[in-house]
Design an enzyme around this catalytic site. Structure first.
Site: not given
Length: 248
Positions: A16, A65, A156, A160, A189
C-alpha cells in the site's frame, strides 16, 4: 520508451501507500516487480492486480524485512528464480509516535528493527547478487524528519537518520561494482501513516509547505523510477528530498 525494461526489481513494503505506487511505477517502466509484504496479503494482491491490469508483470514475495535470515532466503529465491536482481527499493517502514519520556524499549527495538535493520538486511542479501553481476540500483526510503527532527518521533527520526548514513557509506563501497545507492526523503505524503493527523494539524503543515499541498505517493514513485533508470547512472550516495520545500 520504457526505462528499465527487463530489469528485476524488489520493492519492500509495497502492499500500500508509497511502496505500492513505486511498485506500480517500476512495473509500468518494464521491470518485473516483486511485491514484498509481511502481513497485508490482501493489499499486496491488490497491488499485483493493479500492476497486471496495466500490462505489467510481477509476483508476491512475503517475508519480514526485520528478520535477517528470512530476508536472505527470500531475496536469494528471487535471484535463483530470475538469475539476477537489479533493483532494490527499501520502503518497508513503521512508526510508533509518542513523547520521548513515554517511549518503551520495545517500541525503539521494533522501529529500529524494521526501518534500519530491515534496510540493512535487504541490502546485505541483494548486494551479494548485484556484486556478482556487477550492476545494481538501490534506493532507500528515509524521511524529512531524519534531517529536521520532529517532536514525538525520536525513534522514527533516529531510524531514518541511520538510513542516511547507511546509504552514503554503502554507496562508497559499491561504486566500483557499478552499483549505485541513493535515498529518497519524502515529506508529508498522503498515506495511511498520515491519516491519523487531525484536520487542524494538516492545515498547519500545508501552510508550512512552499508548494502549498500535501505530496502524493506518485510524487515519490517518479523520483525512485528516475534513480533506478539509465538517466541516473552518475548519481550515487545522494539524498533526494521530495517534500514540497518544507525542508531545504
Amino acid at each position: 520508451m520504457k526505462q528499465i525494461n527487463g530489469k528485476i526489481a524488489l520493492v519492500t513494503g509495497s502492499s500500500r501507500g508509497i511502496g505500492r505506487a513505486i511498485a506500480i511505477k517500476l512495473a509500468g517502466e518494464g521491470a518485473f516487480t516483486y511485491i514484498n509484504y509481511c502481513k497485508s496479503g490482501d493489499a499486496a494482491r491488490q497491488t499485483l492486480q493493479l500492476i497486471t491490469e496495466k500490462g505489467g508483470k510481477g509476483k508476491l514475495s512475503r517475508f519480514d524485512v526485520a528478520h535477517f535470515e528470512e530476508a536472505r532466503k527470500a531475496i536469494k529465491a528471487i535471484a535463483d528464480e530470475k538469475g539476477r536482481i537489479d533493483i532494490l527499493v527499501n520502503n518497508a517502514g513503521m512508526t510508533i509516535d509518542g513523547l520521548f519520556a513515554r517511549v518503551k524499549e520495545e517500541h525503539w527495538d521494533t522501529i529500529i528493527g524494521t526501518n534500519l535493520k530491515g534496510t540493512f538486511n535487504c541490502c546485505r542479501a541483494a548486494t551479494r547478487q548485484m556484486m556478482k553481476q556487477r550492476w545494481g540500483r538501490i534506493v532507500n526510503m528515509t524521511s524529512v524528519v531524519a534531517e529536521s527532527g520532529n517532536a514525538g518521533q525520536v525513534c522514527y527520526s533516529a531510524s531514518k537518520a541511520g538510513i542516511v548514513g547507511l546509504t552514503k557509506s554503502l554507496a562508497r563501497e559499491l561504486a566500483s561494482r557499478n552499483i549505485t545507492v541513493n535515498a529518497v526523503a519524502p515529506g508529508f505524503i498522503e498515506t495511511d501513516m498520515t491519516l491519523s493527523v487531525t484536520e487542524e494539524m494538516r492545515d498547519k503543515i500545508i501552510e508550512e509547505i512552499p508548494l502549498g499541498r500535501v505530496g502524493t505517493p506518485e510524487d515519490v514513485a517518479g523520483v525512485v523510477a528516475f534513480l533506478v533508470s539509465g538517466a541516473a547512472d552518475y548519481i550515487t550516495g545522494q539524498i533526494i528530498r521530495v517534500n514540497g520545500g518544507i525542508y531545504m
